[in-house]
Design a protein around this motif. Structure first.
Motif, PDB file in Angstrom:
ATOM      1  N   LEU A  62       0.823  -1.204   0.000  1.00 11.49           N
ATOM      2  CA  LEU A  62       0.000   0.000   0.000  1.00 11.49           C
ATOM      3  C   LEU A  62       0.864   1.263   0.000  1.00 11.49           C
ATOM      4  O   LEU A  62       0.612   2.205  -0.763  1.00 11.49           O
ATOM      5  CB  LEU A  62      -0.927  -0.022   1.215  1.00 11.49           C
ATOM      6  CG  LEU A  62      -1.870   1.174   1.369  1.00 11.49           C
ATOM      7  CD1 LEU A  62      -2.754   1.341   0.139  1.00 11.49           C
ATOM      8  CD2 LEU A  62      -2.721   1.007   2.631  1.00 11.49           C
TER       9      LEU A  62
ATOM     10  N   TYR B 230      -3.781  -2.911  -6.493  1.00  9.24           N
ATOM     11  CA  TYR B 230      -3.465  -3.372  -5.147  1.00  9.24           C
ATOM     12  C   TYR B 230      -3.849  -4.844  -4.978  1.00  9.24           C
ATOM     13  O   TYR B 230      -3.075  -5.655  -4.448  1.00  9.24           O
ATOM     14  CB  TYR B 230      -4.203  -2.500  -4.134  1.00  9.24           C
ATOM     15  CG  TYR B 230      -3.900  -2.782  -2.683  1.00  9.24           C
ATOM     16  CD1 TYR B 230      -2.587  -2.878  -2.215  1.00  9.24           C
ATOM     17  CD2 TYR B 230      -4.927  -2.922  -1.761  1.00  9.24           C
ATOM     18  CE1 TYR B 230      -2.317  -3.109  -0.869  1.00  9.24           C
ATOM     19  CE2 TYR B 230      -4.665  -3.150  -0.421  1.00  9.24           C
ATOM     20  CZ  TYR B 230      -3.359  -3.246   0.023  1.00  9.24           C
ATOM     21  OH  TYR B 230      -3.105  -3.485   1.360  1.00  9.24           O
TER      22      TYR B 230
ATOM     23  N   LEU C 209      -7.641   0.973   3.693  1.00  6.17           N
ATOM     24  CA  LEU C 209      -7.805   1.638   2.402  1.00  6.17           C
ATOM     25  C   LEU C 209      -8.758   2.828   2.448  1.00  6.17           C
ATOM     26  O   LEU C 209      -8.856   3.575   1.469  1.00  6.17           O
ATOM     27  CB  LEU C 209      -8.322   0.638   1.354  1.00  6.17           C
ATOM     28  CG  LEU C 209      -7.285  -0.309   0.750  1.00  6.17           C
ATOM     29  CD1 LEU C 209      -7.982  -1.379  -0.080  1.00  6.17           C
ATOM     30  CD2 LEU C 209      -6.277   0.452  -0.107  1.00  6.17           C
TER      31      LEU C 209
END
Length: 272
Positions: free
Chosen positions: A158, A242, A223
């Protein structure tokens, strides 16, 4: 914007650390209990069931989460149009209120403060913990747990994506959740605040089912800051990229996807 439904998709796995934390809290007949960062309220209800004679208040800064929590309120119960507490049907003293845990102040000295998987979002939370400990009533308890898995592939990927040439212009101002401290650090901090401390860590090895379960897990938590600032098409592209990298880091098997998750716990007791 927080999505209570998405967050609760892995409700069993997310709630297990809460029960492990609560098991170490020795309060018998507290009068005032607060759940700071209560989310959708499902675990605040557990506190009210354990201590049915206490005033139990769940606090969260997300209107979406408080709205979900207030769905626990029966149709004939008093309703609130503001941010103050609203009683529910699970216990006479159970309520929910909209507030930021960074600025929350108790109306009376709490006997129990619980904070479950919240403080990783709060900069400077060490100082906040000392303040909370100072507010405890005699024989009061402060208990919290935070994720400690920021070195794992899910977070590393991330961070790399957010910093990449494609996404950096859009996400340069996004604040991802922060690293927690180790158990010894929290133990020293709270012992210095005059408390008896029990601190530990546990790594849960979840076996998640379904398609792209690690992606679905983080859509409910880590997220959220990213998805909030992207439009629908951008969010879809980011999730695709992702998710593709997560499938390599967490390959599925015939019985599910292994997802190790380290968590850090601390329980502080202010003796009489």
């Amino acid at each position: 914007m927080w999505d209570a439904t998405q967050y609760l998709r892995f409700g069993g796995e997310r709630s297990r650390p809460f029960f492990d934390l609560l098991a170490r809290v020795g309060a018998e007949l507290p009068e005032h209990v607060v759940d700071l960062g209560c989310g959708p309220g499902n675990l605040t209800v557990v506190l009210a069931e354990r201590w049915p004679s206490a005033a139990v208040c769940g606090v969260d800064s997300s209107r979406q989460m408080i709205k979900a929590a207030r769905h626990l309120i029966p149709a004939d119960a008093p309703q609130s149009t503001g941010s103050g507490p609203v009683l529910t049907n699970h216990a006479p003293g159970l309520s929910f209120m909209l507030d930021d845990v960074r600025h929350w102040e108790p109306q009376s000295l709490p006997d129990v403060i619980i904070s479950n998987a919240v403080l990783q979002w709060v900069p400077g939370h060490r100082e906040l913990l000392v303040r909370w400990a100072g507010w405890l009533a005699d024989d009061g308890w402060l208990a919290f747990q935070v994720p400690g898995n920021y070195d794992q592939p899910s977070h590393a990927i991330l961070r790399e994506l957010v910093a990449s040439a494609r996404w950096r212009p859009l996400l340069r101002d996004v604040e991802l959740n922060r690293q927690s401290a180790d158990p010894a650090d929290y133990a020293g901090l709270l012992a210095g605040a005059g408390c008896e401390v029990d601190a530990w860590e546990t790594t849960y090895v979840h076996i998640l089912e379904g398609e792209d379960p690690v992606l679905e897990w983080y859509k409910g938590t880590g997220l959220r800051p990213v998805l909030t600032v992207l439009d629908a098409d951008q969010a879809a592209d980011f999730l695709s990229e992702y998710g593709e990298r997560l499938r390599v880091a967490y390959p599925p098997s015939s019985f599910g996807t292994f997802f190790p998750f380290r968590r850090v716990f601390a329980v502080a007791h202010r003796a009489k």
